[in-house]
Structures are given as C-alpha cells and as structure tokens.
Design an enzyme around this catalytic site. Structure first.
Site, short mmCIF file in Angstrom:
data_model
loop_
_atom_site.label_atom_id
_atom_site.label_comp_id
_atom_site.label_asym_id
_atom_site.label_seq_id
_atom_site.Cartn_x
_atom_site.Cartn_y
_atom_site.Cartn_z
N ASP A 192 0.82 -1.21 0.00
CA ASP A 192 0.00 0.00 0.00
C ASP A 192 0.85 1.26 0.00
OD1 ASP A 192 0.78 -0.74 2.64
OD2 ASP A 192 -0.71 0.64 3.50
N GLU A 241 -0.05 -1.09 5.67
CA GLU A 241 1.05 -0.65 6.52
C GLU A 241 0.97 0.83 6.84
OE1 GLU A 241 5.01 0.87 7.69
OE2 GLU A 241 3.80 1.44 5.95
#
Length: 385
Positions: free
Chosen positions: A85, A153
């Site tokens: 991400d 994350e």
C-alpha cells in the site's frame, strides 16, 4: 484515474523475461496499479498471479497479503518483506509514473516509487529468478526464502497485514533473518525507533466570550504544555553502535466549540519517537514525567527494534552488502515493521532503493540505478557468492 492505471500489464512482468528485463519497467508497472491503503486488492492479485506462475514457489494468500516460499530444505531461511500500500495520491494525482533521464541517470517519479514499491519490485525480481530450475547456470540460493507482500502498513497498526499474519499464521513468517524493503538509499539501516502518541488535556470552565471573566480558558491553559515542548532537547542515544535521535513534538491541538464561547477543554496530541533502548513502559513514563500535572492518555504505541547487527546472519549480510555498496550501517529514523519481526524473535534490517526523506512526498522519485544495486547485492549474498 484511467482504467489502464489500475491494470497490471503482464508484458512488463513476463515470468520468462523478468530477471533480465529493465527493473524500471517492473517498478512502473507495480506503481501504476493504484494501491492506497485499503485498496490493495488489484496489486495483490497481480503479485499473486506472477508468483503462482513460478513452479519453485509455494504461494499462500491471506486477504490482500501474499506469501511465497521456496522449499529447498536449506538449514536457514531468510524473509524478504514489503508492503503493497501507499499513502493517498496528490491532487492532481502523482500517477501514472514518469521516467526521466537516460542510462544510469534515469529517475522514476510517482507515488510509491520510494515508499516502498522500489523494494517490492526488487523482491519480485528475486522471487522469479532465485530457485528457478532449468537454467544453464544455477540460480538456487544457499538459504530458503520467504517473500511477504502485505497490505495496510500506512494506516493504524491494528489493520496491518503483517500484524494479521503474525497473529494468525506466524508459521508463514518463520525465519532466521529478515530484510524489510523500506527505503534506505541502498544503505543498511538497523532497527527502528519506537513511537508513542498521547493526548495531553487541560480543563477549564465554559463561558460566553463577552463575559470571559466568568470562565477559565482551557486553550490558554495549554500554553505551558507548548512551552515544555518548545524547550525540549532531543536526546541522541547510541544503541549497538548506531546513534538514534529522539524527538517529542506536538502534532495536533484541538479546543473550542464556537467563536463566542470560552473553551472548557483543550487537547494537545504529542508524538514521541524514542530510541530502541527504551521499551514502551519507559517511553510512557518519560512523557508522564514531562507533562506532570496534566491528564495524559496514550492513544497509540509501537515498540522500536534494536539494530540486531550482532546476529551472525545479520553480520554476514551487512558485510557482504556493504562490500558491494561501500556504505556503512545507519540507524533507521522512524518506525518500521522490523519491530514486528523483532517481536517474533527474528533479527531484521531495512534495505531497499529510495531516499527515505522522499517517502510520502509529493515529488516522490527513485534513481533507477539503486534498483539494480539492491537487487545485485541481495542476489549475490543469497547465492553465497
């Protein structure tokens, strides 16, 4: 965003040609699949498809996390991990990527090029190459390998895909040493800082601002809190030969309900980044001492991780990589998932392309030459050359 920007172009990641192809093309393809936290599925699908096409890998999918492992029967296992991400795009969006320059001076611009799809691209290239059968020259590594590509994350820790794996499938993360693909400009950065956020509150008495003497202004009462922060001198702490600089900063302040009301409450949000020699209890105690006399509430906390470079496998990795790159180990300023590996008892370091100071920046960009430097260093070490 156009539909093209949300599609993985298989021509750029052909399993038969990926190891010898231009890493910049691979990174561009990975970056151009938009994967802001919570929207990683398309990229996870693409990564899974690529890895399942490799007969030497065992692939497991858990939500939007993809884990691929070699099963060569080696005595030691190394984990290479990276998150899929990114933080949100800019407005106008800093995708699709663009490549500028020529030859070794090429630079790829765009969201995710630094944090941390450059590391992901290097890992994908290695996953396809190392352990592949039928080559004239053996590509088998001297250790077994686990590649972990995970989601969520860049948001609160409770959503972390790596944390989810650690809770429910710790067997997939088992290893003797881990390399996290957080940007380090192709240097080795050991450990990471811990982080803790607290809310420091003041209380007052509400009143009409036209009759302010009837109240007590909670925002005014926060002035000593800000003065303590302004006068704070950050400590520099040496841990296992690396010097971490701490910091305590106000990152938010909120108070008041209307333009004509004396506020009866004010909250200052404070973030403390601390050296990995402290644990969470010590970090919290330090903040409570700093803000003695005030109401302090912890809202988020994650422990740091010691450098771990004294572990034999970590020391071997550092010696091999630094001989090729000519760098020296550095401390990681900021929190990274090496702390999660540390909690699992796995020594870990940060190592990947990209200037960490450009992470999350609107002008995020990575020198293409760093991709090859990191791939070649990891490849050489993993093959025992």
């Amino acid at each position: 965003m156009t539909s093209l920007q949300n599609r993985f172009d298989p021509a750029l990641v052909d399993p038969a040609t990926l190891p010898s192809s231009d890493l910049a093309d691979l990174l561009a393809a990975v970056c151009d699949i938009e994967s802001v936290s919570g929207d990683e599925t398309a990229l996870a699908d693409a990564v899974e498809a690529l890895l399942r096409d490799q007969p030497h890998l065992e692939v497991t999918r858990d939500g939007d996390a993809v884990v691929a492992r070699t099963l060569l029967g080696r005595e030691r296992r190394v984990v290479l991990a990276g998150h899929l991400d990114t933080v949100p795009l800019t407005d106008p969006p800093n995708l699709p990527t663009r490549l500028e320059g020529t030859g070794d001076d090429r630079v790829l611009w765009g969201r995710g090029t630094v944090d941390m799809k450059a590391g992901v691209a290097v890992m994908l290239a290695l996953a396809v190459e190392l352990g592949r059968q039928g080559d004239e020259q053996s590509t088998e590594p001297v250790v077994d390998l686990t590649y972990v590509f995970y989601d969520h994350e860049e948001v609160e820790a409770a959503k972390s895909g790596l944390g989810r794996l650690a809770r429910h499938r710790p067997d997939l993360l088992a290893g003797d040493f881990a390399v996290l693909g957080e940007p380090t400009s192709a240097d080795i950065e050991g450990g990471c800082q811990g982080t803790i956020r607290v809310e420091v509150r003041t209380r007052g008495v509400a009143a009409h601002s036209a009759r302010s003497w009837r109240g007590e202004n909670a925002i005014h009462a926060a002035a000593p809190i800000l003065a303590r922060l302004a006068g704070y001198r950050a400590a520099e702490v040496e841990v296992d030969g690396l010097v971490y600089r701490e910091g305590v900063n106000a990152v938010g302040i909120h108070g008041g309900i209307a333009g004509n009301v004396v506020p009866d409450a004010c909250t200052v949000t404070v973030n403390y980044r601390f050296a990995p020699s402290r644990d969470l209890a010590e970090a919290e105690a330090h903040l409570r001492e700093l803000f003695d006399g005030y109401e302090v509430t912890v809202t988020d906390a994650s422990p740091g991780a010691r450098p771990g470079l004294d572990d034999p496998l970590a020391a071997d990795f550092a010696a091999a990589v630094l001989e090729l790159t000519g760098g020296v180990p550095k401390p990681k300023f900021g929190w990274t998932d090496v702390a999660r590996f540390a909690e699992l008892g796995i020594p870990a370091v940060n190592f990947a392309p990209g200037d960490p100071s450009l992470a999350h920046a609107d002008d995020e960009r990575v020198p293409v030459r760093e991709l090859a430097v990191c791939r070649d260093a990891l490849r050489t070490w993993l093959r025992g050359a």
